[in-house]
Design a protein around this motif. Sequence first.
Motif, PDB file in Angstrom:
ATOM      1  N   SER A   8      17.210 -63.576  15.773  1.00  0.00           N
ATOM      2  CA  SER A   8      16.100 -62.868  15.143  1.00  0.00           C
ATOM      3  C   SER A   8      15.825 -61.504  15.789  1.00  0.00           C
ATOM      4  O   SER A   8      16.130 -61.291  16.951  1.00  0.00           O
ATOM      5  N   SER A   9      15.187 -60.626  15.019  1.00  0.00           N
ATOM      6  CA  SER A   9      14.848 -59.287  15.527  1.00  0.00           C
ATOM      7  C   SER A   9      13.532 -59.284  16.295  1.00  0.00           C
ATOM      8  O   SER A   9      13.094 -58.237  16.749  1.00  0.00           O
ATOM      9  N   ARG A  10      12.925 -60.461  16.460  1.00  0.00           N
ATOM     10  CA  ARG A  10      11.584 -60.527  17.030  1.00  0.00           C
ATOM     11  C   ARG A  10      11.509 -59.811  18.385  1.00  0.00           C
ATOM     12  O   ARG A  10      12.169 -60.187  19.346  1.00  0.00           O
ATOM     13  N   GLU A  11      10.663 -58.784  18.433  1.00  0.00           N
ATOM     14  CA  GLU A  11      10.467 -58.043  19.677  1.00  0.00           C
ATOM     15  C   GLU A  11       9.663 -58.889  20.662  1.00  0.00           C
ATOM     16  O   GLU A  11       9.616 -58.597  21.861  1.00  0.00           O
ATOM     17  N   HIS A  12       9.054 -59.957  20.113  1.00  0.00           N
ATOM     18  CA  HIS A  12       8.337 -60.914  20.949  1.00  0.00           C
ATOM     19  C   HIS A  12       9.254 -61.456  22.050  1.00  0.00           C
ATOM     20  O   HIS A  12       8.766 -61.876  23.098  1.00  0.00           O
TER      21      HIS A  12
ATOM     22  N   PHE B 228      24.962 -57.873  25.243  1.00  0.00           N
ATOM     23  CA  PHE B 228      23.715 -58.140  24.527  1.00  0.00           C
ATOM     24  C   PHE B 228      23.921 -58.053  23.029  1.00  0.00           C
ATOM     25  O   PHE B 228      24.726 -57.250  22.556  1.00  0.00           O
ATOM     26  N   ALA B 229      23.163 -58.850  22.278  1.00  0.00           N
ATOM     27  CA  ALA B 229      23.086 -58.658  20.831  1.00  0.00           C
ATOM     28  C   ALA B 229      22.375 -57.340  20.582  1.00  0.00           C
ATOM     29  O   ALA B 229      21.478 -56.960  21.342  1.00  0.00           O
ATOM     30  N   ARG B 230      22.770 -56.637  19.511  1.00  0.00           N
ATOM     31  CA  ARG B 230      22.349 -55.244  19.407  1.00  0.00           C
ATOM     32  C   ARG B 230      20.852 -55.040  19.170  1.00  0.00           C
ATOM     33  O   ARG B 230      20.264 -54.105  19.689  1.00  0.00           O
ATOM     34  N   ILE B 231      20.223 -55.912  18.377  1.00  0.00           N
ATOM     35  CA  ILE B 231      18.797 -55.682  18.104  1.00  0.00           C
ATOM     36  C   ILE B 231      17.988 -55.925  19.377  1.00  0.00           C
ATOM     37  O   ILE B 231      17.086 -55.159  19.713  1.00  0.00           O
TER      38      ILE B 231
ATOM     39  N   TYR C 264      19.018 -55.514  22.383  1.00  0.00           N
ATOM     40  CA  TYR C 264      19.295 -54.379  23.263  1.00  0.00           C
ATOM     41  C   TYR C 264      18.354 -53.212  22.944  1.00  0.00           C
ATOM     42  O   TYR C 264      17.707 -52.643  23.826  1.00  0.00           O
ATOM     43  N   ARG C 265      18.270 -52.881  21.648  1.00  0.00           N
ATOM     44  CA  ARG C 265      17.376 -51.790  21.220  1.00  0.00           C
ATOM     45  C   ARG C 265      15.942 -52.106  21.603  1.00  0.00           C
ATOM     46  O   ARG C 265      15.212 -51.237  22.093  1.00  0.00           O
ATOM     47  N   ASN C 266      15.534 -53.342  21.306  1.00  0.00           N
ATOM     48  CA  ASN C 266      14.136 -53.708  21.532  1.00  0.00           C
ATOM     49  C   ASN C 266      13.767 -53.587  23.010  1.00  0.00           C
ATOM     50  O   ASN C 266      12.675 -53.124  23.346  1.00  0.00           O
TER      51      ASN C 266
ATOM     52  N   ASN D  74      13.443 -50.021  23.892  1.00  0.00           N
ATOM     53  CA  ASN D  74      12.261 -49.458  23.229  1.00  0.00           C
ATOM     54  C   ASN D  74      10.953 -49.840  23.902  1.00  0.00           C
ATOM     55  O   ASN D  74       9.977 -49.092  23.828  1.00  0.00           O
TER      56      ASN D  74
ATOM     57  N   LEU E 268      10.270 -46.191  23.521  1.00  0.00           N
ATOM     58  CA  LEU E 268      10.381 -45.328  22.342  1.00  0.00           C
ATOM     59  C   LEU E 268       9.067 -44.641  21.968  1.00  0.00           C
ATOM     60  O   LEU E 268       9.071 -43.497  21.520  1.00  0.00           O
TER      61      LEU E 268
END
Lengths: 420, 163
Positions: free
Chosen positions: B65-69, B87-90, B92-94, B97, B154
């Motif tokens: 999941s993309s959950r930033e939680h 790392f999974a990419r989302i 990593y970004r989160n 950020n 970010l």
Amino acid sequence: MAMTMTEKILARGAGLDSVTPGQLIKCRLDLVLANDITGPPAIQEFAKIGRPVFDPAKIALVPDHFTPNKDIKSAEMAKAVREFAARHGIVNYFEVGRMGIEHVLLPEVGLVAPGEIIIGADSHTCTYGALGAFATGVGSTDLAAAMATGETWFKVPSGIKVNLRGKPPRWVGGKDIILTLIGMIGVDGARYQSLEFAGEGVAALTMADRLTIANMAIEAGGKNGIFPVDEVTLKYLEGRVERPFTVVTADDDAVYEREIEIDLSALTPVVALPHLPENVKAVNTLPEITIDQVVIGSCTNGRIEDLAQAAEVFAHGGVHPRVRAIIIPGTQQVYLEAMQRGYIETFIKAGAVVSTPTCGPCLGGYMGILAAGERAVSTTNRNFRGRMGHVDSEVYLAGPAVAAASAICGRIASPEEVLA
Amino acid sequence: MILEGKVWRYGDNIDTDVIIPARYLNTSDPQELAAHCMEDIDASFAANVRQGDIMVAGKNFGCGSSREHAPIAIQASGIACIIADSFARIFYRNAINIGLPIIELGKDAERIGSGDSVRVDLQAGIISNKTSGEEFKIQPLPGFIRDIAQAGGLINYVRGGKA
């Protein structure tokens, strides 16, 4: 220079003539999306930036995960999204009664068109690649910045070309195709990469098949999954998308990091066993696995074609006395159409329950949580430990035909066993 | 910035559903999330993790999941830095950020074990495993990913007029 579909779309979005894998770019965005879970943190972060939204018509807010509100805290989150939408004049806010599961809904209402660049604070945003768009999931902070600036950064992914040939046999659908691919390459087989589907086999796939396949690109770690635009795509877009759009095609000499061949005619219905989507086995090779629950729905398989397949199977038998079967149309439109075609009656007479559109059970939210030791066959997308409930429950991923057949048999079963 | 702490070691494909199960996603309060962080694979984590500890894992950390939680829960639990093979990419970004230091170390991540004492010098780009005596070099972050990390995330980066 030669480029893949993804590279061409990203180059256009960045205002560049060309891009190459690994390059860091900033792209303008055609649509940004959030839901009732990812929206509230995004709204909080957005407020810190202190700017208005970049374009109230290019933001979609879909409360679908815990709605209709499952508890007081969820109600507060849905309220935060609703109030934000009202305050900023968000055009595409979808209230309960008009909403659906976001990735079923947005293509249905024409918010996705070929060549567009879309980010969503939901990992299954990659679904929209089925229509020839570049679409990928991000987190809430990325979404907050995008709501303010209308752009985001990307690392240009390298491509994996998936050549499809032949036609799938009768009970093989999009879910079997993508699970087979994930079984081949693993849950990180396309990590940071683009899965680009190609070949004459694409023409044999319905839009629903393609949406299911692109939806689960993330389950192989993919940044996006993308299909070429053909007659099937253009027919789907008719009456949905009025605005002009650009059909992008991959160059014949585009460079891919890897190529994979799949003969669709050789596939059989499959299931992904717990606890990873890569644990893929053909249904007809499994020992007897008894089950407690079946879920048919979700952003992966909640479309009318999925319900049609389930209804066809349920017309031949009722739900096993030991099994709870939960069917969740992806949107109000899917629900209405299923009703008009008589599917809902078939489901209810078979002993299944039909729910309002929601992501609910897929992520262990509500509307079908599993107890310790229980097993579910589910048309959803993840079978991680504890995904649908208790940490000692098990999720078996399958397409709607296998799910319906399993509900009837009380164990994992192929539709051929029911219709024989 | 120098980070130093005890290692919490996990395996491959640690998904965001085990980092923070969806049954707790009816809040985005960092402390509430931290109280349940990792509980489905390590019931001892939330109660015993100490401020400044370091999380180390195998391949594809944060998939799903993309959950930033998920990175928020880890950050609020006190973890100062995550080191993984990949790392999974989302995720990593989160992590970048929200200003949570994150290091993709490749295969060398295997050489850091549970309970090891590790020192991370982000400026010098060096990880020292004080338990084993080994040192590893960190690949520098490229371009504006580095700028976002240096801004502390970010939102600070965007407020600074960089985007």
